[in-house]
Design a protein around this motif. Sequence first.
Motif, PDB file in Angstrom:
ATOM      1  N   VAL A 164      25.216  39.890  45.204  1.00  0.00           N
ATOM      2  CA  VAL A 164      25.027  38.648  44.462  1.00  0.00           C
ATOM      3  C   VAL A 164      25.256  37.458  45.375  1.00  0.00           C
ATOM      4  O   VAL A 164      26.249  37.385  46.095  1.00  0.00           O
ATOM      5  CB  VAL A 164      25.969  38.565  43.249  1.00  0.00           C
ATOM      6  CG1 VAL A 164      25.743  37.263  42.485  1.00  0.00           C
ATOM      7  CG2 VAL A 164      25.767  39.758  42.333  1.00  0.00           C
ATOM      8  N   TYR A 166      25.652  33.298  45.454  1.00  0.00           N
ATOM      9  CA  TYR A 166      25.945  32.141  44.620  1.00  0.00           C
ATOM     10  C   TYR A 166      25.749  30.843  45.401  1.00  0.00           C
ATOM     11  O   TYR A 166      26.056  30.779  46.596  1.00  0.00           O
ATOM     12  CB  TYR A 166      27.393  32.163  44.132  1.00  0.00           C
ATOM     13  CG  TYR A 166      27.732  33.256  43.143  1.00  0.00           C
ATOM     14  CD1 TYR A 166      27.354  33.154  41.816  1.00  0.00           C
ATOM     15  CD2 TYR A 166      28.450  34.376  43.554  1.00  0.00           C
ATOM     16  CE1 TYR A 166      27.673  34.157  40.908  1.00  0.00           C
ATOM     17  CE2 TYR A 166      28.780  35.378  42.648  1.00  0.00           C
ATOM     18  CZ  TYR A 166      28.386  35.259  41.325  1.00  0.00           C
ATOM     19  OH  TYR A 166      28.703  36.249  40.442  1.00  0.00           O
ATOM     20  N   GLN A 170      27.428  27.400  41.395  1.00  0.00           N
ATOM     21  CA  GLN A 170      27.480  28.641  40.627  1.00  0.00           C
ATOM     22  C   GLN A 170      28.810  29.361  40.838  1.00  0.00           C
ATOM     23  O   GLN A 170      29.373  29.924  39.900  1.00  0.00           O
ATOM     24  CB  GLN A 170      26.323  29.555  41.027  1.00  0.00           C
ATOM     25  CG  GLN A 170      24.955  29.094  40.555  1.00  0.00           C
ATOM     26  CD  GLN A 170      23.846  29.959  41.131  1.00  0.00           C
ATOM     27  OE1 GLN A 170      23.959  30.491  42.244  1.00  0.00           O
ATOM     28  NE2 GLN A 170      22.753  30.092  40.389  1.00  0.00           N
ATOM     29  N   LYS A 226      21.179  34.445  38.638  1.00  0.00           N
ATOM     30  CA  LYS A 226      21.823  34.971  39.842  1.00  0.00           C
ATOM     31  C   LYS A 226      20.754  35.493  40.786  1.00  0.00           C
ATOM     32  O   LYS A 226      19.757  36.080  40.358  1.00  0.00           O
ATOM     33  CB  LYS A 226      22.777  36.117  39.470  1.00  0.00           C
ATOM     34  CG  LYS A 226      23.992  35.682  38.672  1.00  0.00           C
ATOM     35  CD  LYS A 226      24.947  36.842  38.456  1.00  0.00           C
ATOM     36  CE  LYS A 226      26.187  36.396  37.706  1.00  0.00           C
ATOM     37  NZ  LYS A 226      27.151  37.506  37.514  1.00  0.00           N
ATOM     38  N   THR A 237      15.743  36.735  41.680  1.00  0.00           N
ATOM     39  CA  THR A 237      16.509  35.804  40.857  1.00  0.00           C
ATOM     40  C   THR A 237      16.376  36.249  39.407  1.00  0.00           C
ATOM     41  O   THR A 237      15.280  36.272  38.841  1.00  0.00           O
ATOM     42  CB  THR A 237      15.994  34.367  41.017  1.00  0.00           C
ATOM     43  OG1 THR A 237      16.153  33.970  42.387  1.00  0.00           O
ATOM     44  CG2 THR A 237      16.784  33.412  40.138  1.00  0.00           C
TER      45      THR A 237
END
Length: 280
Positions: A164, A166, A170, A226, A237
């Motif tokens: 993930v 960010y 976020q 994300k 995404t």
Amino acid sequence: MTTEEFGRALRRWRDRVRPEAAGLPAGGRRRAAGLRREELARLTGISVDYVTRLEQGRATSPSAQVVTALARALRLSEDESAHLFRTAGLAPPRPELVPAQITPSVQRLLDRLAGTPVAVFDASWTLLTANALHVAVSGDPSPLRGNERNIAWQHFINGGLGRVRYTPEQAIAFETALVADLRTASARYPADQRLRRLVAELRTRSAHFARLWDSGVVGTHRAARKTIDHPQVGPMTLDCDVLTVAGSDLRIVPYTAEPDTEDADRLALLAVIGTQPLGA
């Protein structure tokens, strides 16, 4: 205390319970099929006079022990028991430990969402289960043990959530919501030693977590986007939602892609190549 409503509920549920269902002999002729007051008194260990005064609204403020005994003797459901506590002016008892059981309905939901990456977490954000497509998207969690399966532990101690990615904004929103959720869970399940040890370890090993915890940040998990850096199909995404199961505090987390996009194509490709058995 709503004395009249408490008394009405008590009489209504006493009339509903047959003596044999409570382990008592039905005995002779009865004016009603339900329990007599003296039978309910015997089952709960309180006096017949007190049962009478409760039903007539002449007794106020029964203790939690009395209400618990009445709920048990009357075979009340969880919702009915909670109602009886509230009409007695008491907070319904909460489970002592963080629920970790996957209910049959949640399992059926997972079975029907095979084409969507879905994971289920408990109230402390420890992973309980994930379907094959979620494993393909996020990586195999089967080697993980104990706190290694916890999202907060992975993020604050292990350096992130693997694939993930960010943005700074976020990351702030995610961390705020995560710490707030852990604080809420800690207050809701104060007797859960595993949760207490998790929070203690996070505070000891992560100065960032300790600062957020001590600052009293408040936040909630909302729908978010994300970016997953996947080693086979490339970056995707995806929209991430958090659905809470009432009564069990389970968190169901599905990932979805916007239709007719490259992200959707990559997720569809991963559904084919990423969920094949090893060696296929």
